[in-house]
Design a protein around this motif. Structure first.
Motif, PDB file in Angstrom:
ATOM      1  N   SER A  53       0.822  -1.204   0.000  1.00 12.00           N
ATOM      2  CA  SER A  53       0.000   0.000   0.000  1.00 12.00           C
ATOM      3  C   SER A  53       0.859   1.259   0.000  1.00 12.00           C
ATOM      4  O   SER A  53       0.636   2.188  -0.790  1.00 12.00           O
ATOM      5  CB  SER A  53      -0.926  -0.006   1.225  1.00 12.00           C
ATOM      6  OG  SER A  53      -1.643   1.205   1.319  1.00 12.00           O
ATOM      7  N   ALA A  54       1.867   1.288   0.873  1.00 11.81           N
ATOM      8  CA  ALA A  54       2.744   2.457   0.958  1.00 11.81           C
ATOM      9  C   ALA A  54       3.513   2.661  -0.346  1.00 11.81           C
ATOM     10  O   ALA A  54       3.643   3.792  -0.838  1.00 11.81           O
ATOM     11  CB  ALA A  54       3.707   2.299   2.128  1.00 11.81           C
ATOM     12  N   SER A  55       4.012   1.571  -0.914  1.00 14.82           N
ATOM     13  CA  SER A  55       4.761   1.656  -2.169  1.00 14.82           C
ATOM     14  C   SER A  55       3.881   2.180  -3.297  1.00 14.82           C
ATOM     15  O   SER A  55       4.299   3.030  -4.096  1.00 14.82           O
ATOM     16  CB  SER A  55       5.317   0.275  -2.530  1.00 14.82           C
ATOM     17  OG  SER A  55       5.977   0.308  -3.771  1.00 14.82           O
ATOM     18  N   PHE A  56       2.657   1.687  -3.363  1.00  9.83           N
ATOM     19  CA  PHE A  56       1.714   2.096  -4.404  1.00  9.83           C
ATOM     20  C   PHE A  56       1.402   3.592  -4.312  1.00  9.83           C
ATOM     21  O   PHE A  56       1.454   4.323  -5.311  1.00  9.83           O
ATOM     22  CB  PHE A  56       0.431   1.276  -4.265  1.00  9.83           C
ATOM     23  CG  PHE A  56      -0.676   1.676  -5.196  1.00  9.83           C
ATOM     24  CD1 PHE A  56      -0.706   1.220  -6.502  1.00  9.83           C
ATOM     25  CD2 PHE A  56      -1.704   2.502  -4.760  1.00  9.83           C
ATOM     26  CE1 PHE A  56      -1.736   1.581  -7.363  1.00  9.83           C
ATOM     27  CE2 PHE A  56      -2.731   2.871  -5.604  1.00  9.83           C
ATOM     28  CZ  PHE A  56      -2.746   2.407  -6.912  1.00  9.83           C
ATOM     29  N   LEU A  57       1.091   4.065  -3.125  1.00 10.53           N
ATOM     30  CA  LEU A  57       0.699   5.464  -2.945  1.00 10.53           C
ATOM     31  C   LEU A  57       1.890   6.415  -3.081  1.00 10.53           C
ATOM     32  O   LEU A  57       1.777   7.489  -3.682  1.00 10.53           O
ATOM     33  CB  LEU A  57       0.028   5.644  -1.585  1.00 10.53           C
ATOM     34  CG  LEU A  57      -1.304   4.898  -1.408  1.00 10.53           C
ATOM     35  CD1 LEU A  57      -1.795   4.998   0.028  1.00 10.53           C
ATOM     36  CD2 LEU A  57      -2.362   5.431  -2.375  1.00 10.53           C
ATOM     37  N   GLN A  58       3.045   6.019  -2.556  1.00 14.58           N
ATOM     38  CA  GLN A  58       4.219   6.885  -2.618  1.00 14.58           C
ATOM     39  C   GLN A  58       4.787   6.994  -4.029  1.00 14.58           C
ATOM     40  O   GLN A  58       5.426   7.990  -4.369  1.00 14.58           O
ATOM     41  CB  GLN A  58       5.289   6.371  -1.655  1.00 14.58           C
ATOM     42  CG  GLN A  58       4.921   6.530  -0.188  1.00 14.58           C
ATOM     43  CD  GLN A  58       5.869   5.798   0.743  1.00 14.58           C
ATOM     44  OE1 GLN A  58       6.912   5.282   0.329  1.00 14.58           O
ATOM     45  NE2 GLN A  58       5.510   5.728   2.020  1.00 14.58           N
ATOM     46  N   SER A  59       4.567   5.970  -4.850  1.00  8.20           N
ATOM     47  CA  SER A  59       5.106   5.995  -6.212  1.00  8.20           C
ATOM     48  C   SER A  59       4.131   6.624  -7.207  1.00  8.20           C
ATOM     49  O   SER A  59       4.388   6.627  -8.406  1.00  8.20           O
ATOM     50  CB  SER A  59       5.465   4.576  -6.665  1.00  8.20           C
ATOM     51  OG  SER A  59       4.312   3.776  -6.788  1.00  8.20           O
ATOM     52  N   TRP A  60       3.012   7.142  -6.700  1.00  6.63           N
ATOM     53  CA  TRP A  60       2.052   7.826  -7.577  1.00  6.63           C
ATOM     54  C   TRP A  60       2.566   9.253  -7.786  1.00  6.63           C
ATOM     55  O   TRP A  60       2.132  10.201  -7.139  1.00  6.63           O
ATOM     56  CB  TRP A  60       0.655   7.834  -6.962  1.00  6.63           C
ATOM     57  CG  TRP A  60      -0.403   8.093  -7.992  1.00  6.63           C
ATOM     58  CD1 TRP A  60      -0.669   9.269  -8.629  1.00  6.63           C
ATOM     59  CD2 TRP A  60      -1.326   7.135  -8.524  1.00  6.63           C
ATOM     60  NE1 TRP A  60      -1.693   9.117  -9.529  1.00  6.63           N
ATOM     61  CE2 TRP A  60      -2.116   7.814  -9.482  1.00  6.63           C
ATOM     62  CE3 TRP A  60      -1.562   5.785  -8.291  1.00  6.63           C
ATOM     63  CZ2 TRP A  60      -3.128   7.182 -10.196  1.00  6.63           C
ATOM     64  CZ3 TRP A  60      -2.567   5.157  -9.006  1.00  6.63           C
ATOM     65  CH2 TRP A  60      -3.338   5.848  -9.942  1.00  6.63           C
ATOM     66  N   THR A  61       3.480   9.411  -8.718  1.00  3.59           N
ATOM     67  CA  THR A  61       4.186  10.675  -8.914  1.00  3.59           C
ATOM     68  C   THR A  61       3.601  11.537 -10.027  1.00  3.59           C
ATOM     69  O   THR A  61       3.869  12.730 -10.094  1.00  3.59           O
ATOM     70  CB  THR A  61       5.664  10.403  -9.226  1.00  3.59           C
ATOM     71  OG1 THR A  61       5.739   9.469 -10.317  1.00  3.59           O
ATOM     72  CG2 THR A  61       6.365   9.796  -8.016  1.00  3.59           C
ATOM     73  N   LYS A  62       2.828  10.933 -10.892  1.00  2.81           N
ATOM     74  CA  LYS A  62       2.222  11.672 -12.000  1.00  2.81           C
ATOM     75  C   LYS A  62       0.856  12.198 -11.556  1.00  2.81           C
ATOM     76  O   LYS A  62       0.018  11.427 -11.088  1.00  2.81           O
ATOM     77  CB  LYS A  62       2.067  10.752 -13.212  1.00  2.81           C
ATOM     78  CG  LYS A  62       1.547  11.434 -14.467  1.00  2.81           C
ATOM     79  CD  LYS A  62       1.477  10.429 -15.615  1.00  2.81           C
ATOM     80  CE  LYS A  62       0.980  11.089 -16.889  1.00  2.81           C
ATOM     81  NZ  LYS A  62       0.899  10.121 -18.019  1.00  2.81           N
ATOM     82  N   PRO A  63       0.591  13.499 -11.689  1.00  3.98           N
ATOM     83  CA  PRO A  63      -0.681  14.065 -11.203  1.00  3.98           C
ATOM     84  C   PRO A  63      -1.841  13.793 -12.159  1.00  3.98           C
ATOM     85  O   PRO A  63      -2.400  14.715 -12.763  1.00  3.98           O
ATOM     86  CB  PRO A  63      -0.360  15.561 -11.111  1.00  3.98           C
ATOM     87  CG  PRO A  63       0.652  15.788 -12.184  1.00  3.98           C
ATOM     88  CD  PRO A  63       1.501  14.544 -12.212  1.00  3.98           C
ATOM     89  N   ASN A  64      -2.204  12.514 -12.288  1.00  6.35           N
ATOM     90  CA  ASN A  64      -3.239  12.150 -13.256  1.00  6.35           C
ATOM     91  C   ASN A  64      -4.508  11.598 -12.617  1.00  6.35           C
ATOM     92  O   ASN A  64      -5.403  11.126 -13.311  1.00  6.35           O
ATOM     93  CB  ASN A  64      -2.689  11.134 -14.262  1.00  6.35           C
ATOM     94  CG  ASN A  64      -2.111   9.899 -13.590  1.00  6.35           C
ATOM     95  OD1 ASN A  64      -2.039   9.820 -12.356  1.00  6.35           O
ATOM     96  ND2 ASN A  64      -1.688   8.935 -14.383  1.00  6.35           N
ATOM     97  N   ALA A  65      -4.593  11.628 -11.280  1.00  3.84           N
ATOM     98  CA  ALA A  65      -5.802  11.181 -10.590  1.00  3.84           C
ATOM     99  C   ALA A  65      -5.843  11.825  -9.206  1.00  3.84           C
ATOM    100  O   ALA A  65      -4.805  12.207  -8.654  1.00  3.84           O
ATOM    101  CB  ALA A  65      -5.843   9.663 -10.470  1.00  3.84           C
ATOM    102  N   THR A  66      -7.041  11.939  -8.654  1.00  2.49           N
ATOM    103  CA  THR A  66      -7.191  12.573  -7.346  1.00  2.49           C
ATOM    104  C   THR A  66      -7.907  11.645  -6.369  1.00  2.49           C
ATOM    105  O   THR A  66      -8.654  10.756  -6.769  1.00  2.49           O
ATOM    106  CB  THR A  66      -7.996  13.881  -7.459  1.00  2.49           C
ATOM    107  OG1 THR A  66      -9.279  13.594  -8.045  1.00  2.49           O
ATOM    108  CG2 THR A  66      -7.268  14.891  -8.326  1.00  2.49           C
TER     109      THR A  66
END
Length: 278
Positions: A53-66
């Protein structure tokens, strides 16, 4: 003195050995899929759940979803045949290279799935509480169920683009299996997000696969016109990588050309309220 050469196994013996190899290690909560692999839902308090979970959320670097939120994570236990082939591939790379540069990573893969729709409907109480084997359709048309059941299938490479209705297959670096350390990059290929049947919510649901990937000696693509023609890594290399600043990409991606290089480990179902990538 004569010696007897070992007899060749019969067809029946080969089939029996392959079927045995397809069996996966049992888990008290797991359900065995038709490909012989099994799967079970991780509890939110589980250490592996928290790590993924932490890896998934922390690696969301592209601002393409909120408003991104994880809804569920399933642990995949690949069948023995997949694990044996993956380990044999690891050993072959380790023999060819210094073991310290095996270059093995945990990466994300986006593709289409029936699972997002079913989880959405279950959460919204549109259908009855589904059992685990009901959640996974195990149909040949569902990429995520296919990966969970029998591993990656390189012949289906590019289906994520087709399912999104892009009109063409991207495959910037040839006909291979694509991964990225950026979950947000893989979101682009996780279809557009299912909206479910309940009109009172604006959240959309998608899935993503987490995998152990052996990259070995990775060739850095330079943006050549021949890049899309690759069906295997250039001579002396085991994979292809696209790095920011090269080949016109902004977020790193990796491509392998054999299913033995990648072994699925988890499936993430996530939701979001808005995305710029439809």
């Amino acid at each position: 003195m004569s010696t007897l050469s070992p007899s060749r196994p019969t067809v029946e013996e080969v089939v029996e050995e392959e079927e045995e190899a397809k069996e996966s290690d049992a888990h008290p909560l797991s359900v065995v899929l038709k490909g012989g692999s099994s799967i079970y839902r991780l509890d939110a308090a589980d250490e592996r759940y928290q790590h993924v979970s932490a890896s998934f959320l922390q690696s969301w670097t592209k601002p393409n979803a909120t408003d991104i939120r994880i809804e569920a994570i399933w642990k995949v236990l690949p069948n023995r045949l997949l694990r044996r082939r993956h380990e044999a591939y690891r050993q072959s790379i380790s023999t060819a290279l210094d073991p310290l540069v095996l270059n093995e990573k945990t990466l994300f893969h986006g593709t289409h799935s029936c699972l997002a729709q079913r989880i959405f409907n279950q959460r919204m109480n549109v259908v009855h509480d589904l059992t685990l084997d009901e959640l996974f359709c195990q149909q040949d048309t569902c990429a995520t169920c296919g990966i969970a059941s029998a591993g990656f299938d390189i012949s289906r490479s590019g289906e994520g683009s087709i399912q999104r209705g892009l009109g063409r297959i991207w495959q910037r670096f040839g006909h291979g299996i694509y991964f990225s350390k950026h979950s947000s990059k893989c979101h682009f290929y996780s279809k557009t997000g299912e909206t479910g049947l309940n009109p009172d919510t604006n959240r959309r649901y998608s899935t993503m696969v987490v995998s152990n990937v052996v990259l070995g000696n990775a060739f850095t693509a330079q943006g050549s016109s021949n890049d899309r023609k690759w069906t295997k890594a250039p001579q002396g290399y085991h994979s292809v990588q696209g790095l920011p600043g090269y080949a016109g990409i902004n977020y790193e991606e990796n491509v392998v050309f054999t299913k033995d290089a990648c072994l699925p480990s988890e499936i993430i179902v996530y939701s979001f309220s808005h995305t710029t990538e439809y």
